[in-house]
Design an enzyme around this catalytic site. Structure first.
Site, PDB file in Angstrom:
ATOM      1  N   GLU A 295       0.863  -1.150  -0.075  1.00 13.82           N
ATOM      2  CA  GLU A 295       0.060  -0.033  -0.185  1.00 13.82           C
ATOM      3  C   GLU A 295       0.816   1.326  -0.139  1.00 13.82           C
ATOM      4  O   GLU A 295       0.672   2.363  -0.703  1.00 13.82           O
ATOM      5  CB  GLU A 295      -0.885  -0.100   1.296  1.00 13.82           C
ATOM      6  CG  GLU A 295      -1.937  -1.075   1.254  1.00 13.82           C
ATOM      7  CD  GLU A 295      -2.891  -1.209  -0.126  1.00 13.82           C
ATOM      8  OE1 GLU A 295      -3.267   0.005  -0.519  1.00 13.82           O
ATOM      9  OE2 GLU A 295      -2.884  -2.338  -0.513  1.00 13.82           O
ATOM     10  N   TRP A 298       1.833   1.586  -3.522  1.00 17.82           N
ATOM     11  CA  TRP A 298       0.818   2.343  -4.492  1.00 17.82           C
ATOM     12  C   TRP A 298       1.122   3.768  -4.262  1.00 17.82           C
ATOM     13  O   TRP A 298       0.981   4.467  -5.111  1.00 17.82           O
ATOM     14  CB  TRP A 298      -0.706   2.081  -4.197  1.00 17.82           C
ATOM     15  CG  TRP A 298      -0.927   0.859  -4.619  1.00 17.82           C
ATOM     16  CD1 TRP A 298      -0.911  -0.550  -4.224  1.00 17.82           C
ATOM     17  CD2 TRP A 298      -1.511   0.586  -6.023  1.00 17.82           C
ATOM     18  NE1 TRP A 298      -1.330  -1.420  -5.083  1.00 17.82           N
ATOM     19  CE2 TRP A 298      -1.699  -0.995  -6.356  1.00 17.82           C
ATOM     20  CE3 TRP A 298      -1.661   1.360  -7.036  1.00 17.82           C
ATOM     21  CZ2 TRP A 298      -2.160  -1.299  -7.437  1.00 17.82           C
ATOM     22  CZ3 TRP A 298      -2.148   1.038  -8.370  1.00 17.82           C
ATOM     23  CH2 TRP A 298      -2.035  -0.409  -8.576  1.00 17.82           C
ATOM     24  N   TRP A 326     -19.425  12.135 -21.167  1.00 15.82           N
ATOM     25  CA  TRP A 326     -19.667  12.344 -19.654  1.00 15.82           C
ATOM     26  C   TRP A 326     -21.160  13.003 -19.503  1.00 15.82           C
ATOM     27  O   TRP A 326     -21.424  13.726 -20.413  1.00 15.82           O
ATOM     28  CB  TRP A 326     -18.816  13.115 -18.958  1.00 15.82           C
ATOM     29  CG  TRP A 326     -17.364  12.554 -18.685  1.00 15.82           C
ATOM     30  CD1 TRP A 326     -16.256  12.782 -19.268  1.00 15.82           C
ATOM     31  CD2 TRP A 326     -17.004  11.394 -18.126  1.00 15.82           C
ATOM     32  NE1 TRP A 326     -15.061  12.120 -19.194  1.00 15.82           N
ATOM     33  CE2 TRP A 326     -15.362  11.159 -18.463  1.00 15.82           C
ATOM     34  CE3 TRP A 326     -17.672  10.210 -17.363  1.00 15.82           C
ATOM     35  CZ2 TRP A 326     -14.831   9.911 -18.020  1.00 15.82           C
ATOM     36  CZ3 TRP A 326     -17.029   9.170 -16.937  1.00 15.82           C
ATOM     37  CH2 TRP A 326     -15.576   9.045 -17.172  1.00 15.82           C
ATOM     38  N   ASN A 361     -10.738   2.790   2.392  1.00 16.01           N
ATOM     39  CA  ASN A 361     -10.405   2.376   1.196  1.00 16.01           C
ATOM     40  C   ASN A 361     -11.126   1.693   0.227  1.00 16.01           C
ATOM     41  O   ASN A 361     -11.291   1.927  -0.963  1.00 16.01           O
ATOM     42  CB  ASN A 361      -8.895   1.715   1.299  1.00 16.01           C
ATOM     43  CG  ASN A 361      -8.413   1.433  -0.257  1.00 16.01           C
ATOM     44  OD1 ASN A 361      -8.361   0.275  -0.404  1.00 16.01           O
ATOM     45  ND2 ASN A 361      -7.904   2.538  -0.907  1.00 16.01           N
ATOM     46  N   TRP A 379     -14.690  11.740 -13.868  1.00 12.16           N
ATOM     47  CA  TRP A 379     -13.968  11.476 -12.681  1.00 12.16           C
ATOM     48  C   TRP A 379     -13.462  12.738 -12.006  1.00 12.16           C
ATOM     49  O   TRP A 379     -13.236  12.840 -10.566  1.00 12.16           O
ATOM     50  CB  TRP A 379     -12.778  10.348 -12.944  1.00 12.16           C
ATOM     51  CG  TRP A 379     -11.808  10.956 -13.800  1.00 12.16           C
ATOM     52  CD1 TRP A 379     -11.683  10.776 -15.132  1.00 12.16           C
ATOM     53  CD2 TRP A 379     -10.599  11.752 -13.668  1.00 12.16           C
ATOM     54  NE1 TRP A 379     -10.801  11.281 -15.856  1.00 12.16           N
ATOM     55  CE2 TRP A 379     -10.124  11.886 -14.679  1.00 12.16           C
ATOM     56  CE3 TRP A 379     -10.197  12.289 -12.527  1.00 12.16           C
ATOM     57  CZ2 TRP A 379      -8.744  12.449 -15.101  1.00 12.16           C
ATOM     58  CZ3 TRP A 379      -8.891  12.982 -12.556  1.00 12.16           C
ATOM     59  CH2 TRP A 379      -8.310  13.105 -13.929  1.00 12.16           C
ATOM     60  N   TRP A 402      -8.121   8.072  -8.702  1.00 13.28           N
ATOM     61  CA  TRP A 402      -9.427   8.413  -9.529  1.00 13.28           C
ATOM     62  C   TRP A 402      -9.516   7.712 -11.000  1.00 13.28           C
ATOM     63  O   TRP A 402     -10.401   7.528 -11.598  1.00 13.28           O
ATOM     64  CB  TRP A 402      -9.749   9.920  -9.317  1.00 13.28           C
ATOM     65  CG  TRP A 402     -10.771  10.046  -8.121  1.00 13.28           C
ATOM     66  CD1 TRP A 402     -10.345  10.461  -7.102  1.00 13.28           C
ATOM     67  CD2 TRP A 402     -12.242   9.869  -8.168  1.00 13.28           C
ATOM     68  NE1 TRP A 402     -11.723  10.780  -6.190  1.00 13.28           N
ATOM     69  CE2 TRP A 402     -12.614  10.448  -6.964  1.00 13.28           C
ATOM     70  CE3 TRP A 402     -13.161   9.436  -9.226  1.00 13.28           C
ATOM     71  CZ2 TRP A 402     -14.010  10.543  -6.393  1.00 13.28           C
ATOM     72  CZ3 TRP A 402     -14.524   9.601  -8.782  1.00 13.28           C
ATOM     73  CH2 TRP A 402     -14.946   9.785  -7.251  1.00 13.28           C
TER      74      TRP A 402
END
Length: 485
Positions: A295, A298, A326, A361, A379, A402
DNA sequence: TGACGTTTATG
DNA sequence: ATAAACGTC
Protein backbone atom coordinates in the site's frame (compact mmCIF):
# COMPACT_ATOMS: atom_id res chain seq x y z
CA UNK A 1 11.74 53.90 14.70
CA UNK A 2 15.32 52.78 14.50
CA UNK A 3 16.03 49.90 12.20
CA UNK A 4 16.64 46.74 14.12
CA UNK A 5 18.43 43.63 13.04
CA UNK A 6 15.66 41.28 11.99
CA UNK A 7 17.47 38.17 13.20
CA UNK A 8 20.04 39.27 15.79
CA UNK A 9 23.16 37.25 16.38
CA UNK A 10 26.58 37.38 14.84
CA UNK A 11 26.62 33.91 13.38
CA UNK A 12 24.86 33.25 10.06
CA UNK A 13 21.91 30.91 10.56
CA UNK A 14 20.52 28.10 8.40
CA UNK A 15 16.86 28.17 7.38
CA UNK A 16 14.81 24.97 7.30
CA UNK A 17 11.89 25.54 4.96
CA UNK A 18 9.08 23.20 6.06
CA UNK A 19 6.32 22.20 3.61
CA UNK A 20 4.87 18.69 3.36
CA UNK A 21 7.22 17.44 6.08
CA UNK A 22 5.65 18.74 9.28
CA UNK A 23 7.65 16.62 11.72
CA UNK A 24 10.95 16.62 13.57
CA UNK A 25 11.79 12.92 13.23
CA UNK A 26 13.19 11.50 9.99
CA UNK A 27 13.39 14.98 8.57
CA UNK A 28 16.56 15.04 6.44
CA UNK A 29 16.55 18.81 5.97
CA UNK A 30 16.26 19.43 9.69
CA UNK A 31 18.92 16.85 10.52
CA UNK A 32 21.31 18.35 7.99
CA UNK A 33 20.70 21.76 9.52
CA UNK A 34 21.38 20.40 12.98
CA UNK A 35 24.58 18.78 11.81
CA UNK A 36 25.95 21.92 10.19
CA UNK A 37 26.22 23.53 13.60
CA UNK A 38 24.49 26.77 12.73
CA UNK A 39 21.50 28.29 14.44
CA UNK A 40 18.29 27.02 12.83
CA UNK A 41 15.30 29.09 11.75
CA UNK A 42 12.27 26.93 10.92
CA UNK A 43 9.99 28.58 8.38
CA UNK A 44 6.62 27.87 6.80
CA UNK A 45 5.35 29.95 3.87
CA UNK A 46 1.66 29.82 3.04
CA UNK A 47 1.63 30.43 -0.69
CA UNK A 48 -1.77 30.84 -2.32
CA UNK A 49 -0.51 33.07 -5.10
CA UNK A 50 2.11 31.24 -7.10
CA UNK A 51 1.03 29.97 -10.48
CA UNK A 52 0.47 26.22 -10.65
CA UNK A 53 -0.05 25.57 -6.94
CA UNK A 54 -3.46 24.00 -6.32
CA UNK A 55 -5.23 25.64 -3.38
CA UNK A 56 -5.81 23.20 -0.52
CA UNK A 57 -9.34 21.95 0.10
CA UNK A 58 -11.23 22.79 3.27
CA UNK A 59 -10.50 19.60 5.19
CA UNK A 60 -6.81 19.70 4.29
CA UNK A 61 -6.59 23.31 5.41
CA UNK A 62 -7.99 22.27 8.77
CA UNK A 63 -5.38 19.53 9.06
CA UNK A 64 -2.58 21.87 8.00
CA UNK A 65 -3.52 24.30 10.76
CA UNK A 66 -3.31 21.59 13.40
CA UNK A 67 -0.07 20.19 12.05
CA UNK A 68 1.59 23.61 11.96
CA UNK A 69 0.42 24.26 15.50
CA UNK A 70 2.04 20.99 16.58
CA UNK A 71 5.32 21.81 14.86
CA UNK A 72 5.36 25.16 16.62
CA UNK A 73 4.68 23.46 19.96
CA UNK A 74 7.45 20.91 19.38
CA UNK A 75 9.92 23.64 18.45
CA UNK A 76 8.93 25.77 21.44
CA UNK A 77 9.50 22.79 23.73
CA UNK A 78 13.07 22.82 22.39
CA UNK A 79 13.54 26.54 22.82
CA UNK A 80 12.58 27.57 19.31
CA UNK A 81 9.50 28.44 17.30
CA UNK A 82 7.98 28.18 13.86
CA UNK A 83 8.11 31.37 11.80
CA UNK A 84 5.07 31.66 9.53
CA UNK A 85 4.86 33.86 6.45
CA UNK A 86 2.37 34.39 3.69
CA UNK A 87 3.02 35.17 0.04
CA UNK A 88 4.76 34.06 -3.12
CA UNK A 89 7.38 31.62 -1.90
CA UNK A 90 9.85 32.38 -4.66
CA UNK A 91 9.90 35.99 -3.43
CA UNK A 92 9.49 35.46 0.32
CA UNK A 93 12.20 32.83 0.77
CA UNK A 94 15.06 34.72 -0.88
CA UNK A 95 14.05 37.91 0.97
CA UNK A 96 13.92 36.06 4.24
CA UNK A 97 17.30 34.47 3.60
CA UNK A 98 18.82 37.84 2.85
CA UNK A 99 17.23 39.62 5.83
CA UNK A 100 18.36 36.91 8.23
CA UNK A 101 21.82 36.77 6.64
CA UNK A 102 21.32 33.03 6.28
CA UNK A 103 24.22 30.93 5.12
CA UNK A 104 21.94 28.23 3.71
CA UNK A 105 18.36 27.12 3.16
CA UNK A 106 17.46 23.44 3.42
CA UNK A 107 14.21 21.71 2.44
CA UNK A 108 12.71 18.36 1.54
CA UNK A 109 11.68 17.92 -2.06
CA UNK A 110 8.19 18.08 -3.62
CA UNK A 111 7.14 16.38 -6.85
CA UNK A 112 4.23 18.31 -8.37
CA UNK A 113 5.04 20.46 -11.39
CA UNK A 114 4.02 23.77 -9.82
CA UNK A 115 5.84 22.98 -6.59
CA UNK A 116 9.00 22.04 -8.46
CA UNK A 117 8.86 25.30 -10.41
CA UNK A 118 8.61 27.28 -7.18
CA UNK A 119 11.43 25.36 -5.55
CA UNK A 120 13.63 25.75 -8.61
CA UNK A 121 13.00 29.51 -8.62
CA UNK A 122 13.92 29.72 -4.93
CA UNK A 123 17.09 27.73 -5.51
CA UNK A 124 18.13 29.94 -8.41
CA UNK A 125 17.47 33.15 -6.45
CA UNK A 126 19.40 31.89 -3.42
CA UNK A 127 22.41 30.86 -5.47
CA UNK A 128 22.44 34.29 -7.09
CA UNK A 129 22.64 35.74 -3.58
CA UNK A 130 25.51 33.40 -2.74
CA UNK A 131 23.37 31.43 -0.30
CA UNK A 132 23.57 27.67 -0.25
CA UNK A 133 20.33 25.86 -1.24
CA UNK A 134 20.06 22.17 -0.57
CA UNK A 135 17.16 19.76 -0.97
CA UNK A 136 16.58 16.27 0.44
CA UNK A 137 14.21 13.33 0.10
CA UNK A 138 11.86 13.21 3.06
CA UNK A 139 8.62 12.20 1.33
CA UNK A 140 9.25 9.01 -0.63
CA UNK A 141 10.92 5.63 -0.34
CA UNK A 142 12.08 5.91 -3.93
CA UNK A 143 12.17 9.16 -5.83
CA UNK A 144 10.65 9.01 -9.33
CA UNK A 145 13.92 9.26 -11.25
CA UNK A 146 15.49 6.40 -9.30
CA UNK A 147 13.09 3.74 -10.61
CA UNK A 148 13.08 3.12 -14.35
CA UNK A 149 12.41 0.30 -16.79
CA UNK A 150 15.34 -1.44 -18.43
CA UNK A 151 14.82 0.78 -21.44
CA UNK A 152 15.00 3.86 -19.24
CA UNK A 153 11.34 4.87 -19.42
CA UNK A 154 9.05 5.43 -16.43
CA UNK A 155 6.91 2.51 -15.30
CA UNK A 156 3.23 2.48 -16.15
CA UNK A 157 2.26 -0.78 -14.44
CA UNK A 158 2.25 -1.04 -10.66
CA UNK A 159 3.43 -4.63 -10.25
CA UNK A 160 6.46 -4.09 -12.48
CA UNK A 161 7.19 -0.77 -10.74
CA UNK A 162 7.06 -2.32 -7.29
CA UNK A 163 9.25 -5.25 -8.32
CA UNK A 164 11.85 -2.86 -9.69
CA UNK A 165 11.64 -0.78 -6.52
CA UNK A 166 12.52 -3.82 -4.44
CA UNK A 167 15.52 -4.45 -6.68
CA UNK A 168 16.61 -0.86 -6.19
CA UNK A 169 17.36 -1.70 -2.59
CA UNK A 170 15.83 -1.42 0.85
CA UNK A 171 14.40 1.91 1.97
CA UNK A 172 16.98 3.65 4.12
CA UNK A 173 16.66 3.84 7.90
CA UNK A 174 14.67 6.76 9.31
CA UNK A 175 16.52 9.52 11.13
CA UNK A 176 15.95 10.27 14.80
CA UNK A 177 14.91 13.70 16.01
CA UNK A 178 18.23 15.57 16.17
CA UNK A 179 19.46 15.34 19.75
CA UNK A 180 20.76 18.90 19.74
CA UNK A 181 18.80 21.58 17.96
CA UNK A 182 20.25 25.06 18.15
CA UNK A 183 16.96 26.77 17.41
CA UNK A 184 16.36 30.40 16.75
CA UNK A 185 13.89 31.79 19.28
CA UNK A 186 13.70 35.48 18.44
CA UNK A 187 10.78 37.46 17.09
CA UNK A 188 11.18 36.28 13.44
CA UNK A 189 11.14 39.81 12.09
CA UNK A 190 11.72 40.26 8.44
CA UNK A 191 12.32 43.58 6.74
CA UNK A 192 10.49 42.86 3.49
CA UNK A 193 7.64 40.53 4.34
CA UNK A 194 5.89 40.66 7.69
CA UNK A 195 5.66 37.51 9.70
CA UNK A 196 2.09 36.44 10.44
CA UNK A 197 0.44 34.47 13.20
CA UNK A 198 -0.81 31.00 12.35
CA UNK A 199 -4.37 32.19 13.00
CA UNK A 200 -3.90 34.93 10.39
CA UNK A 201 -3.75 32.23 7.72
CA UNK A 202 -7.43 31.48 8.51
CA UNK A 203 -6.94 27.81 7.75
CA UNK A 204 -9.64 26.76 10.19
CA UNK A 205 -13.32 27.24 9.38
CA UNK A 206 -14.94 30.00 11.39
CA UNK A 207 -18.63 30.38 10.69
CA UNK A 208 -20.04 27.95 10.26
CA UNK A 209 -17.58 25.76 12.11
CA UNK A 210 -17.99 22.49 10.21
CA UNK A 211 -14.85 20.89 11.62
CA UNK A 212 -16.39 19.29 14.71
CA UNK A 213 -16.42 15.83 13.16
CA UNK A 214 -12.81 16.22 12.09
CA UNK A 215 -11.75 17.40 15.52
CA UNK A 216 -13.37 14.46 17.28
CA UNK A 217 -11.86 11.91 14.88
CA UNK A 218 -8.32 13.16 14.34
CA UNK A 219 -5.31 14.56 16.08
CA UNK A 220 -3.14 16.22 13.42
CA UNK A 221 0.61 16.37 13.88
CA UNK A 222 3.59 14.20 14.64
CA UNK A 223 2.54 13.00 18.10
CA UNK A 224 -0.83 11.94 16.74
CA UNK A 225 0.90 10.11 13.91
CA UNK A 226 3.16 8.15 16.23
CA UNK A 227 0.23 7.25 18.48
CA UNK A 228 -1.82 6.05 15.51
CA UNK A 229 1.12 4.07 14.16
CA UNK A 230 1.64 2.35 17.50
CA UNK A 231 -2.06 1.51 17.73
CA UNK A 232 -2.15 0.12 14.20
CA UNK A 233 0.95 -2.04 14.62
CA UNK A 234 -0.31 -3.34 17.94
CA UNK A 235 -3.93 -4.01 17.01
CA UNK A 236 -4.27 -4.49 13.27
CA UNK A 237 -1.05 -5.26 11.39
CA UNK A 238 -1.30 -8.95 12.15
CA UNK A 239 -4.69 -9.26 10.45
CA UNK A 240 -4.14 -6.55 7.88
CA UNK A 241 -4.24 -8.63 4.69
CA UNK A 242 -7.47 -10.37 5.66
CA UNK A 243 -9.40 -7.53 7.26
CA UNK A 244 -8.29 -4.33 5.54
CA UNK A 245 -11.15 -4.59 3.02
CA UNK A 246 -13.87 -4.74 5.67
CA UNK A 247 -14.87 -1.17 6.52
CA UNK A 248 -16.76 -2.26 9.62
CA UNK A 249 -13.55 -3.60 11.17
CA UNK A 250 -11.48 -0.38 11.27
CA UNK A 251 -8.49 -2.54 10.36
CA UNK A 252 -6.69 -0.10 8.09
CA UNK A 253 -3.82 2.02 9.31
CA UNK A 254 -5.65 5.37 9.09
CA UNK A 255 -2.28 7.01 8.59
CA UNK A 256 -3.05 8.66 5.24
CA UNK A 257 -3.48 12.27 6.43
CA UNK A 258 -0.29 12.01 8.47
CA UNK A 259 1.59 10.84 5.39
CA UNK A 260 0.00 13.57 3.29
CA UNK A 261 1.41 16.33 5.47
CA UNK A 262 4.57 14.50 6.44
CA UNK A 263 3.60 14.19 10.09
CA UNK A 264 5.26 10.81 9.62
CA UNK A 265 7.42 9.50 6.78
CA UNK A 266 7.07 6.36 4.64
CA UNK A 267 10.55 5.30 5.78
CA UNK A 268 9.34 5.34 9.39
CA UNK A 269 6.33 3.21 8.48
CA UNK A 270 8.40 0.81 6.40
CA UNK A 271 10.81 0.03 9.21
CA UNK A 272 8.39 0.24 12.13
CA UNK A 273 6.13 -2.29 10.42
CA UNK A 274 9.07 -4.61 9.86
CA UNK A 275 10.10 -4.38 13.51
CA UNK A 276 6.54 -5.11 14.64
CA UNK A 277 6.33 -8.09 12.30
CA UNK A 278 9.65 -9.46 13.54
CA UNK A 279 8.37 -9.26 17.09
CA UNK A 280 5.14 -11.09 16.26
CA UNK A 281 4.74 -14.84 16.42
CA UNK A 282 1.46 -15.52 14.65
CA UNK A 283 1.42 -17.16 11.21
CA UNK A 284 0.99 -14.94 8.18
CA UNK A 285 3.09 -12.15 9.61
CA UNK A 286 5.10 -11.82 6.44
CA UNK A 287 1.99 -11.70 4.26
CA UNK A 288 0.49 -8.90 6.34
CA UNK A 289 3.74 -6.96 6.32
CA UNK A 290 4.07 -7.22 2.56
CA UNK A 291 0.46 -6.22 2.05
CA UNK A 292 0.92 -3.12 4.17
CA UNK A 293 4.15 -2.25 2.39
CA UNK A 294 2.52 -2.67 -1.00
CA UNK A 295 0.00 0.00 0.00
CA UNK A 296 2.97 2.28 0.62
CA UNK A 297 4.04 1.09 -2.82
CA UNK A 298 0.82 2.40 -4.38
CA UNK A 299 1.58 5.77 -2.86
CA UNK A 300 5.07 5.64 -4.36
CA UNK A 301 3.58 4.66 -7.72
CA UNK A 302 1.15 7.58 -7.56
CA UNK A 303 4.02 10.00 -7.03
CA UNK A 304 5.87 8.32 -9.88
CA UNK A 305 2.85 8.93 -12.13
CA UNK A 306 2.48 12.52 -10.90
CA UNK A 307 6.11 13.30 -11.61
CA UNK A 308 5.98 11.97 -15.16
CA UNK A 309 2.40 13.19 -15.82
CA UNK A 310 2.22 16.67 -14.24
CA UNK A 311 -1.39 17.18 -15.39
CA UNK A 312 -2.61 13.95 -13.80
CA UNK A 313 -5.36 15.69 -11.81
CA UNK A 314 -6.88 17.28 -14.91
CA UNK A 315 -5.96 15.20 -17.97
CA UNK A 316 -6.84 11.60 -18.83
CA UNK A 317 -3.68 9.52 -18.92
CA UNK A 318 -5.34 7.52 -21.69
CA UNK A 319 -6.35 10.16 -24.19
CA UNK A 320 -9.06 7.98 -25.72
CA UNK A 321 -11.07 8.86 -22.60
CA UNK A 322 -11.19 12.43 -23.88
CA UNK A 323 -14.06 11.22 -26.06
CA UNK A 324 -16.10 9.85 -23.15
CA UNK A 325 -19.66 11.21 -23.24
CA UNK A 326 -19.76 12.26 -19.58
CA UNK A 327 -23.17 13.33 -18.36
CA UNK A 328 -24.07 16.68 -16.81
CA UNK A 329 -26.38 16.01 -13.89
CA UNK A 330 -26.19 18.40 -10.97
CA UNK A 331 -28.91 16.55 -9.04
CA UNK A 332 -27.03 13.27 -9.29
CA UNK A 333 -23.78 14.86 -8.16
CA UNK A 334 -25.54 16.42 -5.21
CA UNK A 335 -27.16 13.11 -4.23
CA UNK A 336 -23.75 11.44 -4.40
CA UNK A 337 -22.08 14.16 -2.33
CA UNK A 338 -24.79 14.06 0.33
CA UNK A 339 -24.90 10.28 0.53
CA UNK A 340 -28.44 9.97 -0.82
CA UNK A 341 -28.00 7.72 -3.84
CA UNK A 342 -30.21 4.98 -2.42
CA UNK A 343 -27.32 2.48 -2.22
CA UNK A 344 -26.28 2.05 1.43
CA UNK A 345 -22.59 1.26 0.89
CA UNK A 346 -22.24 4.37 -1.31
CA UNK A 347 -24.25 6.60 1.01
CA UNK A 348 -22.44 5.42 4.14
CA UNK A 349 -19.08 6.17 2.54
CA UNK A 350 -20.07 9.64 1.44
CA UNK A 351 -21.47 10.49 4.86
CA UNK A 352 -18.37 9.13 6.57
CA UNK A 353 -16.33 11.41 4.31
CA UNK A 354 -18.46 14.46 5.05
CA UNK A 355 -18.44 13.84 8.79
CA UNK A 356 -14.86 12.74 9.42
CA UNK A 357 -12.85 13.94 6.41
CA UNK A 358 -11.87 10.38 5.63
CA UNK A 359 -13.29 7.25 3.98
CA UNK A 360 -12.30 3.60 4.13
CA UNK A 361 -10.25 2.51 1.10
CA UNK A 362 -12.61 -0.21 -0.10
CA UNK A 363 -15.55 2.17 0.09
CA UNK A 364 -13.61 4.85 -1.80
CA UNK A 365 -13.36 2.44 -4.72
CA UNK A 366 -17.09 1.70 -4.57
CA UNK A 367 -18.26 5.33 -4.40
CA UNK A 368 -15.82 6.35 -7.12
CA UNK A 369 -16.96 3.54 -9.39
CA UNK A 370 -20.55 4.56 -8.73
CA UNK A 371 -19.99 8.20 -9.72
CA UNK A 372 -18.00 7.39 -12.83
CA UNK A 373 -19.82 4.30 -14.08
CA UNK A 374 -23.35 4.28 -12.67
CA UNK A 375 -23.80 8.04 -13.01
CA UNK A 376 -21.43 8.51 -15.97
CA UNK A 377 -20.04 11.65 -14.36
CA UNK A 378 -16.51 12.81 -15.15
CA UNK A 379 -13.99 11.47 -12.63
CA UNK A 380 -12.61 15.02 -12.26
CA UNK A 381 -15.85 16.02 -10.49
CA UNK A 382 -15.29 13.28 -7.94
CA UNK A 383 -11.62 14.09 -7.64
CA UNK A 384 -12.50 17.71 -6.87
CA UNK A 385 -15.01 16.72 -4.17
CA UNK A 386 -12.49 14.41 -2.53
CA UNK A 387 -9.87 17.16 -2.77
CA UNK A 388 -12.13 19.48 -0.81
CA UNK A 389 -13.43 17.04 1.78
CA UNK A 390 -10.58 14.61 2.54
CA UNK A 391 -8.11 15.41 5.28
CA UNK A 392 -5.66 13.21 3.37
CA UNK A 393 -6.30 14.88 -0.03
CA UNK A 394 -3.01 14.18 -1.76
CA UNK A 395 -1.91 15.64 -5.10
CA UNK A 396 -0.62 12.28 -6.28
CA UNK A 397 -2.81 9.66 -4.60
CA UNK A 398 -6.13 11.37 -5.18
CA UNK A 399 -5.75 11.95 -8.90
CA UNK A 400 -4.01 8.65 -9.64
CA UNK A 401 -6.63 6.66 -7.74
CA UNK A 402 -9.55 8.38 -9.46
CA UNK A 403 -8.00 7.68 -12.84
CA UNK A 404 -7.40 4.09 -11.80
CA UNK A 405 -11.07 3.62 -10.96
CA UNK A 406 -12.31 5.49 -14.03
CA UNK A 407 -10.18 3.32 -16.29
CA UNK A 408 -8.39 6.33 -17.77
CA UNK A 409 -5.19 5.77 -15.79
CA UNK A 410 -1.91 4.20 -16.83
CA UNK A 411 -2.37 0.85 -15.11
CA UNK A 412 -6.08 1.15 -14.59
CA UNK A 413 -8.96 -1.13 -13.73
CA UNK A 414 -10.59 -2.17 -17.01
CA UNK A 415 -13.53 0.02 -17.74
CA UNK A 416 -15.89 -2.93 -17.92
CA UNK A 417 -15.15 -3.75 -14.30
CA UNK A 418 -18.28 -2.18 -12.83
CA UNK A 419 -18.73 -2.63 -9.10
CA UNK A 420 -22.17 -3.81 -8.05
CA UNK A 421 -22.79 -1.72 -4.91
CA UNK A 422 -25.12 -4.34 -3.45
CA UNK A 423 -22.66 -7.21 -3.89
CA UNK A 424 -19.75 -5.09 -2.66
CA UNK A 425 -21.77 -4.22 0.44
CA UNK A 426 -22.78 -7.80 1.08
CA UNK A 427 -19.27 -9.09 0.51
CA UNK A 428 -17.29 -6.54 2.54
CA UNK A 429 -19.88 -5.45 5.11
CA UNK A 430 -21.79 -8.71 5.57
CA UNK A 431 -23.43 -7.81 8.87
CA UNK A 432 -24.14 -4.21 7.82
CA UNK A 433 -22.12 -2.85 10.70
CA UNK A 434 -20.48 -0.19 8.56
CA UNK A 435 -23.58 1.10 6.79
CA UNK A 436 -25.55 1.19 10.03
CA UNK A 437 -22.81 3.25 11.66
CA UNK A 438 -23.41 6.04 9.14
CA UNK A 439 -27.04 5.58 8.12
CA UNK A 440 -29.51 5.93 11.01
CA UNK A 441 -32.28 5.11 8.52
CA UNK A 442 -31.11 1.49 8.66
CA UNK A 443 -31.44 1.04 12.43
CA UNK A 444 -32.81 -2.38 13.21
CA UNK A 445 -32.83 -3.61 9.60
CA UNK A 446 -31.79 -7.22 9.27
CA UNK A 447 -28.44 -7.89 7.67
CA UNK A 448 -30.09 -9.93 4.92
CA UNK A 449 -31.57 -6.80 3.31
CA UNK A 450 -29.47 -4.00 4.77
CA UNK A 451 -27.68 -3.48 1.46
CA UNK A 452 -30.92 -3.56 -0.56
CA UNK A 453 -33.42 -1.58 1.52
CA UNK A 454 -35.82 -1.21 -1.42
CA UNK A 455 -36.54 -4.90 -1.37
CA UNK A 456 -39.99 -6.00 -0.21
CA UNK A 457 -39.97 -6.99 3.42
CA UNK A 458 -37.05 -4.75 4.37
CA UNK A 459 -39.43 -2.49 6.33
CA UNK A 460 -37.30 0.53 5.41
CA UNK A 461 -39.62 3.35 4.50
CA UNK A 462 -37.50 6.44 5.01
CA UNK A 463 -34.47 5.41 2.99
CA UNK A 464 -33.78 7.44 -0.20
CA UNK A 465 -34.93 5.90 -3.47
CA UNK A 466 -32.18 4.65 -5.79
CA UNK A 467 -31.28 7.47 -8.16
CA UNK A 468 -30.36 4.92 -10.81
CA UNK A 469 -31.00 1.21 -11.17
CA UNK A 470 -27.95 -1.03 -11.27
CA UNK A 471 -28.63 -3.20 -14.33
CA UNK A 472 -29.59 -0.19 -16.41
CA UNK A 473 -26.58 1.85 -15.26
CA UNK A 474 -24.16 -1.00 -15.82
CA UNK A 475 -25.33 -1.47 -19.38
CA UNK A 476 -25.21 2.28 -20.05
CA UNK A 477 -21.62 2.40 -18.81
CA UNK A 478 -20.59 -0.56 -20.93
CA UNK A 479 -22.19 1.03 -24.00
CA UNK A 480 -20.36 4.30 -23.36
CA UNK A 481 -17.10 2.43 -23.03
CA UNK A 482 -17.69 0.54 -26.23
CA UNK A 483 -18.18 3.88 -27.97
CA UNK A 484 -14.62 4.89 -27.07
CA UNK A 485 -13.32 2.34 -29.54
C1' DT B 1 -8.20 -4.70 -5.84
C1' DG B 2 -15.44 -7.76 -10.80
C1' DA B 3 -19.87 -9.03 -12.49
C1' DC B 4 -22.64 -11.86 -15.00
C1' DG B 5 -24.46 -15.11 -18.23
C1' DT B 6 -23.33 -19.63 -20.06
C1' DT B 7 -21.16 -24.09 -20.18
C1' DT B 8 -19.30 -28.06 -17.99
C1' DA B 9 -18.31 -31.24 -14.09
C1' DT B 10 -20.12 -33.96 -10.56
C1' DG B 11 -23.50 -36.43 -7.97
C1' DA C 1 -29.46 -29.85 -9.01
C1' DT C 2 -25.65 -27.25 -7.74
C1' DA C 3 -21.16 -25.59 -8.24
C1' DA C 4 -17.06 -24.87 -10.40
C1' DA C 5 -15.06 -23.21 -14.69
C1' DC C 6 -15.20 -20.24 -18.55
C1' DG C 7 -15.83 -16.25 -21.72
C1' DT C 8 -17.15 -11.73 -22.27
C1' DC C 9 -17.97 -7.10 -21.13
Amino acid sequence: MAAETPFPGSERPVIVWLRDDLRLSDNPALTAAANCGRRIICVFVHDEESEGLRPLGGAARWWLHGALQEVDNALRARGGRLCVYRGVASAVMPQLAADSKAAAVYWNRRYGAGERRVDEAVKTALKTQGIEAKSFNGHLLYEPWSIKTKSGTPFRVFSAFWRAAHEAGEASQPLDVPSRLNLFHGPCRQASTPRVELADLALEPSSPDWAGGLRSNWRPGEAGALAQLEFFLEEHLNEYADLRDFPGRLATSRLSPYLRFGNISPRQLWHAAEAAANAATNPGVHRNLEKFRSELGWREFSYHLLYYNPEISSQNLQTRFDGMPWRTDADAIRAWQLGKTGYPIVDAGMRELWTTGWMHNRVRMVVASFLVKHLLIDWRQGEAWFWDTLVDADPANNAASWQWVAGSGADAAPYFRVFNPVLQGEKFDPDGRYVKRWLPELDGVSSSVVHRPWQRGSKVEVYPERIVEHDFARQRALDAFKGLG
